[in-house]
Design a protein around this motif. Structure first.
Motif, short mmCIF file in Angstrom:
data_model
loop_
_atom_site.label_atom_id
_atom_site.label_comp_id
_atom_site.label_asym_id
_atom_site.label_seq_id
_atom_site.Cartn_x
_atom_site.Cartn_y
_atom_site.Cartn_z
N GLU A 1 0.83 -1.19 0.00
CA GLU A 1 0.00 0.00 0.00
C GLU A 1 0.87 1.24 0.00
OE1 GLU A 1 -2.05 1.51 3.81
OE2 GLU A 1 -3.74 0.80 2.57
N ASN A 2 0.49 2.23 -0.82
CA ASN A 2 1.06 3.57 -0.78
C ASN A 2 -0.07 4.53 -0.44
OD1 ASN A 2 3.63 2.76 -1.52
ND2 ASN A 2 3.48 3.48 -3.62
N LEU A 3 0.23 5.54 0.38
CA LEU A 3 -0.74 6.56 0.77
C LEU A 3 -0.18 7.95 0.46
CD1 LEU A 3 -1.62 5.27 4.38
CD2 LEU A 3 -2.87 4.81 2.24
N PHE A 4 -1.09 8.87 0.13
CA PHE A 4 -0.69 10.25 -0.14
C PHE A 4 -1.91 11.14 0.08
CE2 PHE A 4 -0.48 13.88 -3.05
CZ PHE A 4 0.80 14.38 -2.81
N TYR A 5 -1.69 12.33 0.64
CA TYR A 5 -2.78 13.31 0.63
C TYR A 5 -2.24 14.71 0.50
CZ TYR A 5 -2.80 15.00 5.58
OH TYR A 5 -2.52 15.57 6.80
N SER A 6 -3.12 15.56 -0.04
CA SER A 6 -2.79 16.95 -0.26
C SER A 6 -4.02 17.78 0.04
CB SER A 6 -2.37 17.16 -1.72
OG SER A 6 -2.32 18.53 -2.04
N THR A 7 -3.81 18.98 0.60
CA THR A 7 -4.95 19.86 0.85
C THR A 7 -5.19 20.82 -0.31
OG1 THR A 7 -3.56 21.45 2.01
CG2 THR A 7 -4.65 19.76 3.35
N HIS B 1 -7.37 15.76 -0.51
CA HIS B 1 -7.40 14.78 -1.58
C HIS B 1 -6.56 13.59 -1.10
CE1 HIS B 1 -9.02 18.05 -3.95
NE2 HIS B 1 -8.03 18.78 -3.45
N LEU B 2 -7.22 12.47 -0.84
CA LEU B 2 -6.55 11.26 -0.37
C LEU B 2 -6.37 10.29 -1.52
CD1 LEU B 2 -8.16 12.36 2.23
CD2 LEU B 2 -7.70 10.10 3.11
N TYR B 3 -5.18 9.76 -1.65
CA TYR B 3 -4.86 8.75 -2.65
C TYR B 3 -4.42 7.49 -1.92
CZ TYR B 3 -4.50 12.69 -5.93
OH TYR B 3 -4.74 13.80 -6.70
N VAL B 4 -5.07 6.39 -2.23
CA VAL B 4 -4.67 5.09 -1.70
C VAL B 4 -4.35 4.21 -2.90
CG1 VAL B 4 -5.34 3.07 -0.35
CG2 VAL B 4 -6.12 5.35 0.36
N GLN B 5 -3.16 3.65 -2.89
CA GLN B 5 -2.70 2.80 -3.99
C GLN B 5 -2.42 1.42 -3.42
OE1 GLN B 5 1.25 3.69 -5.68
NE2 GLN B 5 0.28 3.59 -7.70
N HIS B 6 -3.11 0.41 -3.95
CA HIS B 6 -2.88 -0.97 -3.54
C HIS B 6 -2.26 -1.75 -4.69
CE1 HIS B 6 -5.96 -1.08 0.01
NE2 HIS B 6 -4.82 -0.47 0.29
N PHE B 7 -1.25 -2.50 -4.34
CA PHE B 7 -0.55 -3.38 -5.28
C PHE B 7 -0.78 -4.82 -4.83
CE2 PHE B 7 1.99 0.47 -4.92
CZ PHE B 7 2.30 0.78 -6.24
N ALA B 8 -0.79 -5.74 -5.77
CA ALA B 8 -0.86 -7.15 -5.40
C ALA B 8 -0.43 -8.02 -6.57
CB ALA B 8 -2.27 -7.54 -4.97
N THR B 9 -0.07 -9.22 -6.22
CA THR B 9 0.05 -10.30 -7.16
C THR B 9 -0.86 -11.39 -6.64
OG1 THR B 9 2.30 -9.72 -7.74
CG2 THR B 9 1.60 -11.98 -8.24
N PRO B 10 -1.98 -11.62 -7.31
CA PRO B 10 -2.86 -12.70 -6.89
C PRO B 10 -2.16 -14.06 -6.94
CG PRO B 10 -4.00 -11.23 -8.38
CD PRO B 10 -2.54 -10.86 -8.42
N VAL B 11 -2.53 -14.92 -6.04
CA VAL B 11 -1.94 -16.26 -5.99
C VAL B 11 -2.09 -16.95 -7.34
CG1 VAL B 11 -2.17 -18.54 -4.92
CG2 VAL B 11 -2.25 -16.49 -3.51
N SER B 12 -3.22 -16.72 -8.01
CA SER B 12 -3.48 -17.37 -9.31
C SER B 12 -2.49 -16.92 -10.39
CB SER B 12 -4.91 -17.07 -9.76
OG SER B 12 -5.09 -15.68 -9.92
N GLU B 13 -1.75 -15.84 -10.16
CA GLU B 13 -0.81 -15.34 -11.15
C GLU B 13 0.66 -15.67 -10.82
OE1 GLU B 13 -1.55 -11.20 -11.99
OE2 GLU B 13 -3.69 -11.56 -12.19
N ARG B 14 0.86 -16.46 -9.79
CA ARG B 14 2.23 -16.84 -9.41
C ARG B 14 2.64 -18.10 -10.09
NH1 ARG B 14 5.99 -13.75 -7.96
NH2 ARG B 14 6.98 -15.13 -6.58
#
Length: 170
Positions: free
Chosen positions: A107-113, A157-170
């Motif tokens: 997860e990456n998080l960022f916010y700006s007013t 302004h809130l930004y939430v970025q989620h990364f993943a590699t699903p098990v099905s793609e390993r």
């Protein structure tokens, strides 16, 4: 005080959060989610990956859902970080609840007013966040942007970025 408040990372302004799980054979039969059209932040993330010689990520509706659930939780409970002050708010719970059986996630998080700088440019300046963006082990990304009264500011302004590699793609 600075006219614009920017936040990147967790409440302690430390590295982004990343977790890997061991492979579990029973998950290997999971269905692969079709890619979605990328958002501007997802596109910019892929530009950075390409410039660093790393394969681009597929946009994921499920990861967008998990990122929005996390953003909504931070807004509703007025906290900033990968975990809420009571220890809940774990990004991996949100990712799992969105239906992603993941092998590895982050997860990456960022916010700006002010709507200020590009979140991807800011993340690339932070070692932990940059590591998530250019991690060749990730195959999927989902970003949510929310604008709301937050942390005492009338508009953030809130930004939430989620990364993943699903098990099905390993």
């Amino acid at each position: 005080m600075v006219a614009s408040m920017l936040g990147s990372g967790c409440a302690e302004w430390g590295a982004a959060v990343n977790r890997e799980l061991p492979s579990v054979d029973s998950w290997s039969q999971a269905e692969v989610e079709p890619p979605a059209d990328p958002s501007p932040v997802e596109e910019q993330t892929n530009v950075q990956r390409s410039e660093n010689g790393i394969a681009t990520l597929d946009a994921s509706e499920k990861l967008r859902d998990s990122a929005c659930a996390k953003a909504d939780d931070m807004i509703a409970r007025d906290y900033w970080g990968h975990h809420a002050p009571d220890g809940s708010g774990d990004p991996f719970v949100f990712i799992g609840e969105a239906g992603v059986d993941y092998y590895t996630a982050a997860e990456n998080l960022f916010y700006s007013t002010t709507g200020g700088p590009d979140p991807v440019d800011s993340w690339m300046q932070s070692p932990g966040h940059r590591e998530n963006i250019v991690n060749p082990d990730f195959t999927r990304v989902g970003v949510c942007v929310r604008t709301a009264a937050y942390q005492g500011f009338p508009e953030a302004h809130l930004y939430v970025q989620h990364f993943a590699t699903p098990v099905s793609e390993r």
